[in-house]
Motif scaffolding. Structure first.
Motif, PDB file in Angstrom:
ATOM      1  N   UNK A  97      -5.121  22.120 -38.872  1.00  0.00           N
ATOM      2  CA  UNK A  97      -4.326  21.064 -38.246  1.00  0.00           C
ATOM      3  C   UNK A  97      -4.839  20.794 -36.832  1.00  0.00           C
ATOM      4  N   UNK A  98      -5.015  19.517 -36.516  1.00  0.00           N
ATOM      5  CA  UNK A  98      -5.477  19.102 -35.188  1.00  0.00           C
ATOM      6  C   UNK A  98      -4.841  17.770 -34.831  1.00  0.00           C
ATOM      7  N   UNK A  99      -4.517  17.598 -33.579  1.00  0.00           N
ATOM      8  CA  UNK A  99      -4.099  16.317 -33.034  1.00  0.00           C
ATOM      9  C   UNK A  99      -4.794  16.203 -31.686  1.00  0.00           C
ATOM     10  N   UNK A 100      -5.721  15.251 -31.595  1.00  0.00           N
ATOM     11  CA  UNK A 100      -6.541  15.116 -30.391  1.00  0.00           C
ATOM     12  C   UNK A 100      -6.524  13.649 -29.955  1.00  0.00           C
ATOM     13  N   UNK A 101      -6.121  13.396 -28.747  1.00  0.00           N
ATOM     14  CA  UNK A 101      -6.229  12.043 -28.188  1.00  0.00           C
ATOM     15  C   UNK A 101      -7.531  12.003 -27.394  1.00  0.00           C
ATOM     16  N   UNK A 102      -8.488  11.241 -27.906  1.00  0.00           N
ATOM     17  CA  UNK A 102      -9.773  11.091 -27.228  1.00  0.00           C
ATOM     18  C   UNK A 102      -9.590  10.057 -26.111  1.00  0.00           C
ATOM     19  N   UNK A 103      -9.820  10.423 -24.859  1.00  0.00           N
ATOM     20  CA  UNK A 103      -9.679   9.438 -23.786  1.00  0.00           C
ATOM     21  C   UNK A 103     -10.525   8.193 -24.065  1.00  0.00           C
ATOM     22  N   UNK A 104      -9.921   7.032 -23.952  1.00  0.00           N
ATOM     23  CA  UNK A 104     -10.577   5.752 -24.244  1.00  0.00           C
ATOM     24  C   UNK A 104     -11.108   5.693 -25.678  1.00  0.00           C
ATOM     25  N   UNK A 105     -10.449   6.403 -26.574  1.00  0.00           N
ATOM     26  CA  UNK A 105     -10.841   6.418 -27.985  1.00  0.00           C
ATOM     27  C   UNK A 105      -9.618   6.603 -28.859  1.00  0.00           C
ATOM     28  N   UNK A 107      -6.859   8.452 -31.539  1.00  0.00           N
ATOM     29  CA  UNK A 107      -6.175   9.721 -31.763  1.00  0.00           C
ATOM     30  C   UNK A 107      -6.711  10.243 -33.099  1.00  0.00           C
ATOM     31  N   UNK A 108      -7.146  11.480 -33.120  1.00  0.00           N
ATOM     32  CA  UNK A 108      -7.629  12.129 -34.344  1.00  0.00           C
ATOM     33  C   UNK A 108      -6.493  12.985 -34.879  1.00  0.00           C
ATOM     34  N   UNK A 109      -6.158  12.788 -36.149  1.00  0.00           N
ATOM     35  CA  UNK A 109      -5.083  13.563 -36.769  1.00  0.00           C
ATOM     36  C   UNK A 109      -5.578  14.173 -38.061  1.00  0.00           C
ATOM     37  N   UNK A 110      -5.552  15.497 -38.102  1.00  0.00           N
ATOM     38  CA  UNK A 110      -5.863  16.274 -39.300  1.00  0.00           C
ATOM     39  C   UNK A 110      -4.649  17.157 -39.551  1.00  0.00           C
ATOM     40  N   UNK A 111      -3.870  16.894 -40.615  1.00  0.00           N
ATOM     41  CA  UNK A 111      -2.652  17.676 -40.829  1.00  0.00           C
ATOM     42  C   UNK A 111      -2.895  19.076 -41.390  1.00  0.00           C
ATOM     43  N   UNK A 112      -4.110  19.382 -41.822  1.00  0.00           N
ATOM     44  CA  UNK A 112      -4.397  20.671 -42.440  1.00  0.00           C
ATOM     45  C   UNK A 112      -4.578  20.506 -43.934  1.00  0.00           C
ATOM     46  N   UNK A 113      -4.490  21.583 -44.671  1.00  0.00           N
ATOM     47  CA  UNK A 113      -4.764  21.556 -46.108  1.00  0.00           C
ATOM     48  C   UNK A 113      -3.489  21.701 -46.928  1.00  0.00           C
TER      49      UNK A 113
END
Length: 189
Positions: A97-105, A107-113
């Motif tokens: 699981x990942x939630x990443x807000x890329x500055x000036x890009x 939001x990446x969301x991976x809820x996991x498996x």
């Protein structure tokens, strides 16, 4: 994952072979025909691993045999092929699981498996991915009235993972059974 639909060969992962053996030819063709990326709503792009590759990590790197979050500069490079209008990138592959807000890009969301909380990849450099619990995971993205994301939910649900582990043992996959029970790979030795 489209790899389970590819023609079988001796380089396929055991889990892909297991899945492929249970798919009909029509299902395999349909799965293999899926695009690398899919725009599911304006500015929301879904893909398995990276927008340009089904098998390479987007937000992860390997350190001491473990998947960990990659540096922001590496994540930005991996997003170069993504449409600049993308504001949400939905992905998987790492099973973490990942939630990443890329500055000036985006939001990446991976809820996991949903059903493989840990795995070992012997491709150099060999590594493991471990969620740390047997829960099935999924995610929900809620868009506000302006069409922008205002809520990301990473949900972990308990299920009869013991029954799934017994199935893995019956299929000759004791390491998968251990992962299903614990969310970790068995310790070496």
């Amino acid at each position: 994952r489209r790899a389970a639909a590819a023609p079988a060969d001796d380089t396929m992962w055991p889990s892909d072979v297991y899945a492929q053996e249970r798919l009909t030819e029509t299902q395999r063709q349909m799965l293999f025909a899926q695009p690398l990326t899919l725009e599911i709503a304006p500015g929301i792009i879904a893909f398995h691993a990276r927008p340009d590759h089904d098998e390479k990590y987007l937000a992860d790197t390997i350190v001491n045999g473990q998947l960990v979050r990659a540096p922001l500069a590496a994540i930005r490079r991996r997003l170069k092929t993504l449409d600049p209008a993308c504001r949400i990138a939905l992905c998987g592959h790492s099973h973490r699981a990942e939630l990443i807000r890329v500055p000036d890009g985006p939001v990446i969301f991976n809820p996991g498996s949903i059903g493989c909380p840990a795995y070992e990849d012997s491709t150099p450099p060999a590594h493991v991915s471990e969620q740390g619990s047997p829960h099935a995971r999924y995610g929900i993205v809620t868009l506000g009235s302006n069409g922008q994301p205002d809520r990301f939910e990473a949900i972990a649900v308990d299920y009869d993972h013991e029954a799934a582990a017994r199935q893995a043992e019956q299929a000759g996959r004791p390491e998968w059974a251990h992962a299903l029970r614990t969310g970790f790979m068995p310790l070496p030795g």
